[in-house]
Write an enzyme that holds these catalytic residues in place. Structure first.
Site, short mmCIF file in Angstrom:
data_model
loop_
_atom_site.label_atom_id
_atom_site.label_comp_id
_atom_site.label_asym_id
_atom_site.label_seq_id
_atom_site.Cartn_x
_atom_site.Cartn_y
_atom_site.Cartn_z
N GLY A 32 74.63 64.64 -17.74
CA GLY A 32 75.65 64.57 -18.71
C GLY A 32 76.85 64.94 -18.49
CG ASP B 245 69.98 66.33 -13.29
OD1 ASP B 245 70.79 66.24 -14.25
OD2 ASP B 245 69.36 67.76 -13.33
CE LYS B 246 77.28 68.07 -12.55
NZ LYS B 246 77.61 69.15 -12.01
CB THR B 247 72.81 70.30 -14.39
OG1 THR B 247 74.34 69.59 -14.11
CG2 THR B 247 73.37 71.49 -14.12
#
Length: 698
Positions: free
Chosen positions: A537, A389-391
């Site tokens: 997202g 995931d990024k965030t």
């Protein structure tokens, strides 16, 4: 190595954890259902306590069994000179204690063999049940007249060690239903309902109906999915959607239950209840992915299956060989057969895996790795791709100032930042905090005022200063030199403008700060031959910039929460073993769907409870450490299984009497010595995992 393959109790446990669909759809109803889900976790804890209680009671019962066993008394006398006198009826007392431990301590295994045979999948439970039943039945016949030796001591010690092994094993297994409980806890219990007469009262969330109107105050969680009717605010949905920026909300905008309201009050109309709500859909996705995760049969079960076959076959052959070919009496032939069948179940096998699990879990804990689910952790050695995931995972999930762009030429970057920080010092907004942290100092501010959903304003050094969003400039028709922001616009950074006396004097670009370890973890994983992918997202240009800076092989951008699990499936369909690393609620279904779910410790409770491994230090580099620990643990398990089953390779033929003509016949006492040595070797070898030279955990 999922323990549910080895016991009927664990099958029941899995049934409780795999919640029925109608239970899941009701999970949003608040405290009542929260207590119901809590009951499922309590069931798991009760099972752990049950094994612990059975173990300690059995240990207490074993003491008189050992002291009353003729073979043990002879052994103690021969090595220490201690004489334990016999007395009338001592054999019947021994039978009584052994009966208690057989039915009380051995009950999980007696129940387990029924479940394994029903499922046509005999394993450890079958092996243990066969051994203790043969030992108990034969020894009981000896008590009541059959010529032979008593194996009650073997029965008792075997039950003790197997209970200990299963207790250790179950303690390392965490309930998947905890994730569902944490999702339920996200929702506030009460909501501020606005009646038709305009009066407000607090009511339980589960009493809200479609088109009801509720008030959400600053800093509160939004109780239901709905649409904004009045006022403006910004809403933090990062833990729900993965979008790092606070989302402005005004009349007509949709809001999600569980998100956190920002600086303004909101009046919302309820639009979704029950199973239609966002969180209820997340509950479904997590549960479905958890239930669909494959259960692999563990190594000890496979060894136990073969040992069961060997025990029954070798015992039968031994009996008929001695009875027919060697022309001995039935009592001696039966004693040989029972000796073979009992010692075929090695005590060491019951500890071979649980001891390694306990040691590796301790090593992981010391290094910031919490192993919650043993099966996926062991499969981590075969990871082909890691999806991040990024965030909050590759990035900190916090804003940082990336650039300051002067728009007039009348003011330097530092001065623009200082004016902005002076205004933002009075705000709790994440963007405000980032600007304040980046400035060397602030000026005194007068007449501070928040502009709901748009920014803030005040008087600094006698000048009217505003820090506002691009939407405010558009709304007020304020012009600025757009060409100077062309490069920033293409990166997808968040931009706020600084207005002094109504003129746009500068723009401040902010972005989610990349964790300093992210680039190194990707590099090290790629050196290990593991593909690195990002799932976010956020918009494509944001994802592309982060992927380029870190060196990722691939990325998926603009992925909605309910699409993340399907992206994991997509990569799995390439034939890859996939690990997912995330921290948000929106990551929970993907964490559950992945072969190995890894949660950042600083993330939400939902992500942590869904994951198989938790990185307590929130350091992405610990992903590498997890894989290395998994590989070292698996090697140690194989070594222990070799020592545990190698004992049988020597003991079975000697007990059967293959060297009888040479004067060598393994007695039950000698078998006990070999069993003890095997168990000691397994225990020492498990402890050596802590100094395994193949480990490279810092």
């Amino acid at each position: 190595m999922d323990h549910d393959k080895t016991t009927g109790d664990m099958d029941e446990h899995v049934m409780h954890e795999s919640m029925h669909e109608n239970e899941i759809h009701q999970a949003h109803k608040g405290n009542q259902d929260h207590q119901e889900h809590k009951g499922h976790a309590n069931h798991h804890e009760m099972m752990v306590q049950d094994f612990r209680k059975r173990f300690w009671v059995s240990v207490i019962l074993t003491i008189p069994i050992l002291l009353l066993s003729p073979m043990i008394r002879q052994f103690l006398h021969s090595i220490s000179g201690i004489i334990i006198p016999s007395f009338t009826g001592d054999t019947y007392l021994l039978f009584a204690f052994s009966t208690l431990i057989f039915f009380y301590g051995g009950w999980p295994f007696l129940k387990g063999i029924i479940e394994e045979l029903r499922s046509k999948n005999p394993g450890m439970m079958t092996l243990i049940a066969v051994a203790i039943t043969v030992a108990y039945s034969y020894s009981s016949l000896v008590v009541f007249g059959l010529e032979g030796k008593l194996f009650f001591w073997e029965l008792a010690t075997l039950i003790d060690i197997m209970l200990l092994g299963h207790w250790l094993e179950m303690k390392s297994v965490m309930g998947a239903s905890m994730a569902l409980q944490e999702l339920v806890k996200l929702m506030p219990a009460d909501a501020h309902l606005i009646g038709s007469d305009g009066k407000m009262e607090d009511v339980p969330v589960n009493q809200l109906k479609m088109e009801d109107k509720v008030l959400v105050k600053p800093g509160e969680k939004i109780p239901v999915d709905g649409v904004v009717l009045e006022e403006q605010s910004s809403v933090n949905e990062a833990m729900l959607t993965g979008e790092s920026n606070p989302v402005p909300k005004e009349t007509g905008d949709e809001v999600i239950g569980g998100a956190v309201n920002g600086e303004g009050s909101l009046t919302i109309e309820v639009r979704k209840t029950g199973k239609e709500s966002f969180l209820s859909q997340m509950l479904d996705l997590v549960s479905q992915a958890q239930q669909s995760k494959s259960r692999t049969q563990n190594l000890a079960d496979r060894a136990a299956l073969w040992l069961t076959i060997i025990a029954l076959t070798a015992g039968t052959l031994t009996f008929f060989t001695w009875l027919r070919l060697m022309d001995t009496d039935i009592a001696f032939s039966l004693e040989r057969a029972v000796t073979v069948m009992v010692i075929t179940c090695p005590h060491a096998l019951g500890l071979a895996i649980p001891l390694v699990v306990a040691v590796s879990s301790a090593i992981g804990a010391r290094n910031g790795l919490l192993i919650r689910n043993r099966g996926p952790f062991e499969r981590a050695r075969n990871i082909d791709a890691v999806i991040f995931d990024k965030t909050g995972t590759l990035t900190k999930g916090e804003f940082g100032v990336s650039d300051v762009v002067p728009l007039t030429g009348n003011m330097e970057k530092d001065e623009i930042l200082k004016y902005a920080a002076s205004i933002e010092a009075n705000s709790e907004h994440p963007i405000a905090k980032a600007i304040l942290d980046s400035s060397d100092g602030v000026y005194k501010v007068e007449n501070f005022n928040a502009i709901a959903g748009k920014g803030a304003e005040g008087v600094v050094n006698g000048k009217e200063v505003k820090v506002v969003s691009p939407g405010y400039l558009k709304e007020k028709g304020i012009d600025y030199q757009e060409g100077r922001l062309k490069d920033i616009d293409n990166t997808g950074m968040t931009v706020v403008f600084v207005l002094i006396q109504g003129e746009a004097v500068g723009a401040i670009a902010l972005e989610d700060v990349i964790r300093p370890q992210s680039k190194e973890v990707v590099s090290r994983l790629k050196d290990m031959g593991i593909k690195c992918i990002m799932l976010t997202g956020d918009r494509k240009h944001v994802a592309e910039r982060v992927a380029g800076q870190i060196g990722l092989d691939e990325y998926f951008a603009g992925v909605l929460p309910d699409e993340k699990a399907s992206r994991i499936k997509e990569v799995q369909q390439r034939g890859l073993t996939v690990a997912m690393v995330g921290d948000g609620i929106n990551d929970a279904p993907a964490l559950a769907q992945a072969d190995i779910g890894i949660a950042i410790g600083a993330g939400t409770d939902v992500a942590v409870e869904t994951a198989d491994i938790v990185l307590v230090k929130s350091n992405p580099l610990d992903v590498v450490a997890s894989i290395e620990l998994s590989r070292a643990t698996y090697r140690k398990m194989l070594q222990n299984l070799f020592w545990a089953t190698g004992y049988n390779a020597l003991a079975i033929p000697l007990a059967a009497g293959v060297l009888y003509q040479q004067g060598i016949l393994l007695s039950p006492a000698a078998g006990a010595v070999l069993m003890s040595l095997s168990t000691i070797i397994v225990a020492i070898n498990a402890r050596l995992l802590s100094i395994d030279k193949n480990m490279s955990i810092d």
